[in-house]
Design a protein around this motif. Structure first.
Motif, PDB file in Angstrom:
ATOM      1  N   PHE A 250       0.846  -1.165   0.108  1.00 25.01           N
ATOM      2  CA  PHE A 250       0.023   0.113  -0.150  1.00 25.01           C
ATOM      3  C   PHE A 250       0.741   1.399   0.237  1.00 25.01           C
ATOM      4  N   PHE A 251       1.894   1.330   1.004  1.00 23.87           N
ATOM      5  CA  PHE A 251       2.631   2.456   1.047  1.00 23.87           C
ATOM      6  C   PHE A 251       3.425   2.545  -0.266  1.00 23.87           C
ATOM      7  N   SER A 252       4.125   1.363  -0.734  1.00 26.13           N
ATOM      8  CA  SER A 252       5.032   1.521  -2.016  1.00 26.13           C
ATOM      9  C   SER A 252       3.869   1.890  -3.286  1.00 26.13           C
ATOM     10  N   SER A 253       2.806   1.539  -3.328  1.00 24.06           N
ATOM     11  CA  SER A 253       2.076   2.241  -4.506  1.00 24.06           C
ATOM     12  C   SER A 253       1.687   3.552  -4.322  1.00 24.06           C
ATOM     13  N   MET A 254       1.236   3.817  -3.068  1.00 23.82           N
ATOM     14  CA  MET A 254       1.075   5.496  -2.814  1.00 23.82           C
ATOM     15  C   MET A 254       2.113   6.249  -2.963  1.00 23.82           C
ATOM     16  N   ALA A 255       3.392   5.960  -2.872  1.00 20.91           N
ATOM     17  CA  ALA A 255       4.453   6.788  -3.077  1.00 20.91           C
ATOM     18  C   ALA A 255       4.899   6.651  -4.467  1.00 20.91           C
ATOM     19  N   GLN A 256       4.702   5.750  -5.170  1.00 19.24           N
ATOM     20  CA  GLN A 256       5.018   5.674  -6.422  1.00 19.24           C
ATOM     21  C   GLN A 256       3.922   6.674  -7.284  1.00 19.24           C
ATOM     22  N   ALA A 257       2.622   6.433  -6.961  1.00 20.22           N
ATOM     23  CA  ALA A 257       1.558   7.274  -7.589  1.00 20.22           C
ATOM     24  C   ALA A 257       1.960   8.844  -7.325  1.00 20.22           C
ATOM     25  N   ASN A 258       2.281   9.125  -6.125  1.00 24.30           N
ATOM     26  CA  ASN A 258       2.749  10.506  -5.833  1.00 24.30           C
ATOM     27  C   ASN A 258       3.809  11.031  -6.480  1.00 24.30           C
ATOM     28  N   ARG A 259       4.810  10.081  -6.771  1.00 24.17           N
ATOM     29  CA  ARG A 259       6.055  10.334  -7.687  1.00 24.17           C
ATOM     30  C   ARG A 259       5.624  10.899  -9.087  1.00 24.17           C
ATOM     31  N   HIS A 260       4.645  10.072  -9.544  1.00 27.55           N
ATOM     32  CA  HIS A 260       4.001  10.172 -10.910  1.00 27.55           C
ATOM     33  C   HIS A 260       3.339  11.550 -11.008  1.00 27.55           C
ATOM     34  N   MET A 261       2.536  11.834  -9.839  1.00 29.36           N
ATOM     35  CA  MET A 261       1.825  13.176  -9.874  1.00 29.36           C
ATOM     36  C   MET A 261       2.801  14.293  -9.789  1.00 29.36           C
ATOM     37  N   ARG A 262       3.923  14.278  -9.112  1.00 28.18           N
ATOM     38  CA  ARG A 262       4.920  15.319  -8.961  1.00 28.18           C
ATOM     39  C   ARG A 262       5.378  15.473 -10.330  1.00 28.18           C
ATOM     40  N   ALA A 263       5.968  14.297 -11.008  1.00 27.20           N
ATOM     41  CA  ALA A 263       6.465  14.468 -12.324  1.00 27.20           C
ATOM     42  C   ALA A 263       5.393  15.005 -13.368  1.00 27.20           C
ATOM     43  N   ALA A 264       4.188  14.813 -13.159  1.00 25.71           N
ATOM     44  CA  ALA A 264       3.271  15.349 -14.124  1.00 25.71           C
ATOM     45  C   ALA A 264       3.146  16.906 -13.636  1.00 25.71           C
ATOM     46  N   GLN A 265       3.033  17.220 -12.607  1.00 24.72           N
ATOM     47  CA  GLN A 265       2.927  18.605 -12.190  1.00 24.72           C
ATOM     48  C   GLN A 265       4.244  19.255 -12.880  1.00 24.72           C
ATOM     49  N   ASP A 266       5.355  18.619 -12.777  1.00 28.27           N
ATOM     50  CA  ASP A 266       6.611  19.346 -13.441  1.00 28.27           C
ATOM     51  C   ASP A 266       6.443  19.667 -14.829  1.00 28.27           C
ATOM     52  N   ILE A 267       5.951  18.586 -15.719  1.00 27.67           N
ATOM     53  CA  ILE A 267       5.489  18.902 -17.011  1.00 27.67           C
ATOM     54  C   ILE A 267       4.666  19.747 -17.236  1.00 27.67           C
ATOM     55  N   ILE A 268       3.565  19.963 -16.579  1.00 25.02           N
ATOM     56  CA  ILE A 268       2.548  21.026 -16.536  1.00 25.02           C
ATOM     57  C   ILE A 268       3.389  22.349 -16.527  1.00 25.02           C
ATOM     58  N   ASN A 269       3.843  22.397 -15.185  1.00 25.32           N
ATOM     59  CA  ASN A 269       4.535  23.777 -15.170  1.00 25.32           C
ATOM     60  C   ASN A 269       5.457  24.245 -16.333  1.00 25.32           C
ATOM     61  N   LYS A 270       6.295  23.123 -16.614  1.00 24.70           N
ATOM     62  CA  LYS A 270       7.265  23.263 -17.637  1.00 24.70           C
ATOM     63  C   LYS A 270       6.604  23.972 -19.069  1.00 24.70           C
ATOM     64  N   MET A 271       5.453  23.031 -19.507  1.00 23.68           N
ATOM     65  CA  MET A 271       4.612  23.507 -20.538  1.00 23.68           C
ATOM     66  C   MET A 271       3.852  24.865 -20.284  1.00 23.68           C
ATOM     67  N   LEU A 272       3.391  25.255 -19.536  1.00 26.11           N
ATOM     68  CA  LEU A 272       2.817  26.611 -19.432  1.00 26.11           C
ATOM     69  C   LEU A 272       3.771  27.712 -19.060  1.00 26.11           C
ATOM     70  N   VAL A 273       5.054  27.454 -18.776  1.00 23.41           N
ATOM     71  CA  VAL A 273       6.023  28.687 -18.636  1.00 23.41           C
ATOM     72  C   VAL A 273       6.902  28.828 -19.795  1.00 23.41           C
ATOM     73  N   ASP A 274       7.325  27.468 -20.451  1.00 24.43           N
ATOM     74  CA  ASP A 274       8.177  27.628 -21.787  1.00 24.43           C
ATOM     75  C   ASP A 274       7.228  27.748 -22.959  1.00 24.43           C
ATOM     76  N   VAL A 275       6.998  28.980 -23.214  1.00 26.78           N
ATOM     77  CA  VAL A 275       6.467  29.156 -24.586  1.00 26.78           C
ATOM     78  C   VAL A 275       7.086  29.496 -25.638  1.00 26.78           C
TER      79      VAL A 275
END
Length: 151
Positions: free
Chosen positions: A126-151
């Motif tokens: 359970f902890f492993s799955s939650m941690a991995q999911a949260n890492r993917h969410m942070r990576a997704a947030q980084d991609i979103i931030n980069k795409m919205l800033v780098d025009v």
């Protein structure tokens, strides 16, 4: 010969201008696409992050009733909310979010098994799955931030 040379120079100028113009259009188009996608997906993305935090808080105090509700919220936020926003305009973002949904889905089921008193100890998974999911969410947030800033 002079006319031929002038015509060739004009052709190169037009081709270069077209390349420069064409190279900025995809960036603007990508920015617009991610901006429109994010306007619709932001609420579900944030709900997913909040649901994950609810699980963490409920588990830390091991309040079975609150944990069961939080696990159900994670499941629904992932499977109903966030999944409905896929695909995104960016394949890397889609991959990160899809992976997060899968990990949150697995974690929610493991969590519900823990709450139900399963004789198998699913805590580590359970902890492993939650941690991995949260890492993917942070990576997704980084991609979103980069795409919205780098025009």
């Amino acid at each position: 010969a002079a006319l031929l040379l002038a015509g060739a120079a004009a052709g190169v100028t037009v081709i270069n201008h077209t390349r420069q113009t064409g190279s900025s259009d995809p960036t603007t188009s990508n920015f617009t696409a991610i901006q429109q996608w994010w306007a619709g997906a932001h609420k579900d993305f944030t709900a997913m992050q909040n649901a994950s935090e609810e699980v963490s808080q409920a588990f830390s105090g091991f309040r079975p009733g609150a944990l069961a509700l939080a696990c159900q919220h994670v499941h629904d936020a992932a499977e109903v909310g966030l999944l409905s926003r896929l695909p995104s305009p960016n394949p890397d973002l889609t991959a990160e979010l899809h992976a997060a949904v899968e990990d949150f889905h697995s974690a929610a089921h493991l969590c519900l098994a823990v709450v139900a008193g399963s004789p198998t100890n699913y805590d580590g998974e359970f902890f492993s799955s939650m941690a991995q999911a949260n890492r993917h969410m942070r990576a997704a947030q980084d991609i979103i931030n980069k795409m919205l800033v780098d025009v």
